[in-house]
Scaffold this motif. Sequence first.
Motif, PDB file in Angstrom:
ATOM      1  N   VAL A  14      16.830 -29.022   2.591  1.00 12.23           N
ATOM      2  CA  VAL A  14      16.248 -30.344   2.795  1.00 12.23           C
ATOM      3  C   VAL A  14      14.796 -30.223   2.630  1.00 12.23           C
ATOM      4  CG1 VAL A  14      15.845 -31.879   4.768  1.00 12.23           C
ATOM      5  CG2 VAL A  14      17.912 -30.759   4.726  1.00 12.23           C
ATOM      6  N   GLU A  28      17.372 -37.432   5.611  1.00  8.04           N
ATOM      7  CA  GLU A  28      17.448 -36.193   4.950  1.00  8.04           C
ATOM      8  C   GLU A  28      18.580 -35.229   5.425  1.00  8.04           C
ATOM      9  OE1 GLU A  28      15.868 -35.852   2.091  1.00  8.04           O
ATOM     10  OE2 GLU A  28      14.865 -37.832   2.188  1.00  8.04           O
ATOM     11  N   LEU A  29      18.603 -35.384   6.636  1.00  7.76           N
ATOM     12  CA  LEU A  29      19.602 -34.607   7.310  1.00  7.76           C
ATOM     13  C   LEU A  29      21.148 -34.903   7.059  1.00  7.76           C
ATOM     14  CD1 LEU A  29      17.986 -33.157  10.659  1.00  7.76           C
ATOM     15  CD2 LEU A  29      18.147 -32.053   8.543  1.00  7.76           C
ATOM     16  N   ALA A  32      22.768 -33.040   4.400  1.00  2.85           N
ATOM     17  CA  ALA A  32      22.886 -31.666   4.860  1.00  2.85           C
ATOM     18  C   ALA A  32      23.980 -31.416   5.720  1.00  2.85           C
ATOM     19  CB  ALA A  32      21.442 -31.126   5.335  1.00  2.85           C
ATOM     20  N   LEU A  44      20.640 -23.445   6.172  1.00  5.09           N
ATOM     21  CA  LEU A  44      19.848 -24.234   5.914  1.00  5.09           C
ATOM     22  C   LEU A  44      18.317 -23.720   5.630  1.00  5.09           C
ATOM     23  CD1 LEU A  44      19.500 -27.515   5.796  1.00  5.09           C
ATOM     24  CD2 LEU A  44      19.001 -27.433   8.240  1.00  5.09           C
ATOM     25  N   VAL A  46      14.830 -25.628   5.003  1.00  2.26           N
ATOM     26  CA  VAL A  46      14.007 -27.074   5.444  1.00  2.26           C
ATOM     27  C   VAL A  46      12.553 -26.739   4.751  1.00  2.26           C
ATOM     28  CG1 VAL A  46      13.235 -28.757   6.879  1.00  2.26           C
ATOM     29  CG2 VAL A  46      15.170 -27.420   7.471  1.00  2.26           C
ATOM     30  N   PHE A  62      15.288 -33.199  15.654  1.00  2.00           N
ATOM     31  CA  PHE A  62      15.422 -31.785  14.773  1.00  2.00           C
ATOM     32  C   PHE A  62      16.175 -31.013  15.855  1.00  2.00           C
ATOM     33  CE2 PHE A  62      14.325 -27.817  12.790  1.00  2.00           C
ATOM     34  CZ  PHE A  62      15.054 -28.304  11.343  1.00  2.00           C
ATOM     35  N   TRP A  65      19.836 -32.104  16.495  1.00  2.00           N
ATOM     36  CA  TRP A  65      20.473 -31.869  15.494  1.00  2.00           C
ATOM     37  C   TRP A  65      20.936 -30.439  15.200  1.00  2.00           C
ATOM     38  CZ3 TRP A  65      20.859 -29.268  10.549  1.00  2.00           C
ATOM     39  CH2 TRP A  65      21.742 -29.982   9.888  1.00  2.00           C
ATOM     40  N   ASN A  66      20.069 -29.411  15.331  1.00  2.00           N
ATOM     41  CA  ASN A  66      20.377 -28.245  15.138  1.00  2.00           C
ATOM     42  C   ASN A  66      21.313 -27.696  16.223  1.00  2.00           C
ATOM     43  OD1 ASN A  66      18.781 -26.268  12.817  1.00  2.00           O
ATOM     44  ND2 ASN A  66      17.490 -28.114  13.534  1.00  2.00           N
TER      45      ASN A  66
END
Length: 116
Positions: A14, A28-29, A32, A44, A46, A62, A65-66
């Motif tokens: 990403v 963008e994610l 991914a 991943l 970034v 972020f 998301w992680n």
Amino acid sequence: MSSVAARQVPFALVRFEGHLDVAQLDRELEPAGRRIREPSVSGLIVDCREMTSYDSEARSAFVTWNRSHRQHLERVAIITDKLLWHMVIRTMSLASGQTMRPFDGIEDAQAWVSGG
């Protein structure tokens, strides 16, 4: 399909550019998130080398998301030459429960994410 995906490397890539807000982060994610569900993908990368700043909401998103994708990822490498961001990345790693490390360059990030 990106050249990275075409080579069947064990990571998704990403890139963030300019000022990162939640809209760019989500845009963008999203691909991914699909890529990391592939059995051959375990990490991943970034790339933040072209990113100039970020919203606190984007940073929080972020981390979230992680946290929600950590079962699909063994490692997350974040490339930036900004020393302060290296400290932020270590804090995000703790907050998300994700194995996450900052790197200055792509080669070291690729080696680490690939298990090296």
